[in-house]
Design a protein around this motif. Structure first.
Motif, PDB file in Angstrom:
ATOM      1  N   SER A 105       0.745  -1.258  -0.058  1.00 16.12           N
ATOM      2  CA  SER A 105       0.007   0.172   0.077  1.00 16.12           C
ATOM      3  C   SER A 105       1.025   1.339  -0.149  1.00 16.12           C
ATOM      4  N   ARG A 106       1.993   1.200   0.723  1.00 12.42           N
ATOM      5  CA  ARG A 106       2.922   2.298   0.839  1.00 12.42           C
ATOM      6  C   ARG A 106       3.343   2.507  -0.631  1.00 12.42           C
ATOM      7  N   MET A 107       3.929   1.563  -1.295  1.00 13.97           N
ATOM      8  CA  MET A 107       4.586   1.837  -2.456  1.00 13.97           C
ATOM      9  C   MET A 107       3.552   2.231  -3.619  1.00 13.97           C
ATOM     10  N   GLU A 108       2.354   1.944  -3.070  1.00 12.96           N
ATOM     11  CA  GLU A 108       1.395   2.239  -4.171  1.00 12.96           C
ATOM     12  C   GLU A 108       1.275   3.832  -4.239  1.00 12.96           C
ATOM     13  N   GLU A 110       3.257   5.802  -2.910  1.00 13.27           N
ATOM     14  CA  GLU A 110       4.740   6.658  -3.304  1.00 13.27           C
ATOM     15  C   GLU A 110       5.015   6.202  -4.907  1.00 13.27           C
ATOM     16  N   LYS A 111       3.905   5.939  -5.555  1.00 13.35           N
ATOM     17  CA  LYS A 111       4.260   5.438  -7.065  1.00 13.35           C
ATOM     18  C   LYS A 111       4.787   6.386  -7.842  1.00 13.35           C
ATOM     19  N   ALA A 112       4.394   7.723  -7.522  1.00 14.32           N
ATOM     20  CA  ALA A 112       4.719   8.890  -8.569  1.00 14.32           C
ATOM     21  C   ALA A 112       6.107   9.459  -8.001  1.00 14.32           C
ATOM     22  N   ASN A 113       6.462   9.007  -6.747  1.00 14.09           N
ATOM     23  CA  ASN A 113       7.933   9.751  -6.394  1.00 14.09           C
ATOM     24  C   ASN A 113       8.422   8.714  -5.596  1.00 14.09           C
ATOM     25  N   PRO A 114       8.836   7.314  -6.009  1.00 12.88           N
ATOM     26  CA  PRO A 114       9.228   6.191  -5.256  1.00 12.88           C
ATOM     27  C   PRO A 114      10.558   6.527  -4.457  1.00 12.88           C
ATOM     28  N   ALA A 115      10.638   5.911  -3.249  1.00 10.65           N
ATOM     29  CA  ALA A 115      11.702   6.166  -2.385  1.00 10.65           C
ATOM     30  C   ALA A 115      12.385   4.881  -1.829  1.00 10.65           C
ATOM     31  N   VAL A 116      11.619   3.900  -1.989  1.00  9.57           N
ATOM     32  CA  VAL A 116      12.316   2.368  -1.595  1.00  9.57           C
ATOM     33  C   VAL A 116      13.230   1.996  -2.253  1.00  9.57           C
ATOM     34  N   ASP A 117      14.520   1.338  -1.684  1.00  7.92           N
ATOM     35  CA  ASP A 117      15.442   0.589  -2.653  1.00  7.92           C
ATOM     36  C   ASP A 117      15.430  -0.705  -2.622  1.00  7.92           C
ATOM     37  N   VAL A 118      14.860  -1.326  -1.674  1.00  9.39           N
ATOM     38  CA  VAL A 118      14.714  -2.931  -1.294  1.00  9.39           C
ATOM     39  C   VAL A 118      13.646  -3.074  -0.693  1.00  9.39           C
ATOM     40  N   VAL A 119      12.958  -4.075  -1.130  1.00  9.03           N
ATOM     41  CA  VAL A 119      11.540  -4.661  -0.423  1.00  9.03           C
ATOM     42  C   VAL A 119      11.923  -6.006  -0.016  1.00  9.03           C
ATOM     43  N   VAL A 120      11.395  -6.415   1.377  1.00  7.44           N
ATOM     44  CA  VAL A 120      11.603  -7.766   1.808  1.00  7.44           C
ATOM     45  C   VAL A 120       9.971  -8.088   2.120  1.00  7.44           C
ATOM     46  N   LEU A 121       9.409  -9.016   1.600  1.00  6.94           N
ATOM     47  CA  LEU A 121       7.949  -9.324   1.628  1.00  6.94           C
ATOM     48  C   LEU A 121       7.831 -10.600   2.205  1.00  6.94           C
ATOM     49  N   ALA A 122       6.704 -11.059   2.653  1.00 10.99           N
ATOM     50  CA  ALA A 122       6.394 -12.416   3.307  1.00 10.99           C
ATOM     51  C   ALA A 122       5.229 -13.071   2.336  1.00 10.99           C
ATOM     52  N   SER A 123       5.639 -12.981   1.211  1.00 12.49           N
ATOM     53  CA  SER A 123       4.795 -13.453   0.016  1.00 12.49           C
ATOM     54  C   SER A 123       5.499 -13.570  -1.194  1.00 12.49           C
TER      55      SER A 123
END
Length: 365
Positions: A105-108, A110-123
């Motif tokens: 949800s956070r990535m969505e 921030e879609k216009a101005n993404p900040a994240v470099d690495v994501v670690v998901l549980a899926s």
């Protein structure tokens, strides 16, 4: 003093003769006789120095700056990995921790101005979805990638399953003397109103279980979930929120709970334990991926390398998760080869995840 032309020519002739004699001497293989013991020994021709190959060591890039990581729990593992990575590299991590649902949800947002470099998901299916959307960066040369369980990672290097959890039936050992053996046992009258199940909209691993079960059973798989609802199974937030009432005794059982949380609670002396139905369950990998819009790619690659390192894999095991590397043993819990697994279809799970989440949420409102 001005040198005469004749003297110059004479000197030139003498020099030419000496050079010629030297060249001829170097080409001779016959040993000259020693006619004068006091005569100086002829100088041996100088052999050209042998070329020595100096191996160029590939120096690791000196890292600096920051890295933005969005990580699904457990919190203590994310923080331990953050500390280890920062100590090793000198790079400062800006961390956001949340469930898989909250991260997406956070990535969505921030879609216009993404900040994240690495994501670690549980899926795993959720991470496959990021790749399919063109959001992940290929990184094929991750260190120790060859030691990973191959089914948990992307063959093209878009994500790496550095750990995993299995979904099982957790129960309060004080309240449950004869625990249920199978998933459909939870539809029996004796468990009416005593069971929690995590919300797949919040828990990536719970979504993996539900979609995995349906990928194996087809539409008939909804019958079990409908019977759960009729028997009072309650959808109770993410994994920890669903487990806490079982620990305190207000509920007896958690269905499709992530096992590592139960093992952690048990290690702390809480009256809980975990079992896996013989008919099989889902092991839910926890992949890490570099996002294509990353502004710190070298730092991000180093983070992936660290996740797969001996040091980080030991941290994974100490958190009661399943390590992603085949050569690292699980700690005080069943390993991958001891857990019966369903024959699931990851591609179907990825494609149908949103529709399943919507239907499940409506069913358990």
């Amino acid at each position: 003093m001005k040198m005469s032309k004749g003297f110059k020519n004479g000197a030139l002739l003498m020099l030419t003769a000496m050079v010629g004699f030297g060249v001829a001497g170097c080409g001779t293989t016959e040993k000259p006789a020693n006619t004068n013991a006091s005569a100086p020994k002829a100088e041996q021709p100088v052999q050209p120095a042998k070329e020595t190959k100096v191996e160029e060591k590939k120096e690791e890039k000196k890292l600096s700056g920051k890295l933005v990581v969005y990580s699904a729990g457990p919190k203590e593992l994310a923080e331990a990995i953050q500390k280890g990575y920062e100590t090793k590299t000198g790079v400062k991590i800006e961390m956001f921790q949340g469930t898989t649902g909250k991260i997406l949800s956070r990535m969505e947002a921030e879609k216009a101005n993404p900040a994240v470099d690495v994501v670690v998901l549980a899926s795993l299916p959720s991470t496959q979805g990021l790749k399919k959307s063109g959001m992940t960066l290929e990184y094929k040369d991750a260190k120790n990638a060859d030691k990973l369980i191959p089914e948990w990672s992307d063959k093209e290097g878009h994500f790496y399953g550095y750990s995993a959890s299995a979904l099982g039936i957790g129960y309060n050992t004080k309240l449950v003397k004869t625990p249920p053996k199978e998933w459909d046992d939870l539809t029996k009258e004796e468990w009416k109103g005593k069971v929690n199940i995590p919300d797949p909209a919040l828990s990536g691993s719970a979504l993996d279980f539900v979609t995995g079960y349906l990928s194996m059973k087809g539409d008939s798989g909804w019958q079990l979930l409908e019977q759960y609802k009729k028997n009072g199974v309650a959808m109770a937030g993410a994994n920890q929120e669903a487990l806490d009432p079982v620990i305190t005794g207000s509920k007896s059982i958690i269905a499709a709970g992530v096992d590592y949380l139960t093992y952690q609670a048990k290690a702390k002396g809480e009256p809980v334990d975990m079992l896996y139905p013989a008919s099989g369950t889902v092991i839910s990998p926890r992949p890490a991926a570099i996002i294509k819009t990353s502004k710190n790619v070298d730092n991000a690659k180093a983070y992936i390398d660290y996740l797969l390192s001996d040091e980080a894999q030991k941290l994974v095991a100490e958190t009661y998760l399943l390590p992603g590397r085949k050569d690292v043993k699980a700690k005080d819990r069943p390993g991958v080869d001891q857990i019966p697994q369903m024959k699931i279809d990851w591609t179907w799970m990825d494609t149908n995840g949103d529709a399943v989440t919507k239907k499940f949420t409506q069913l358990f409102k």
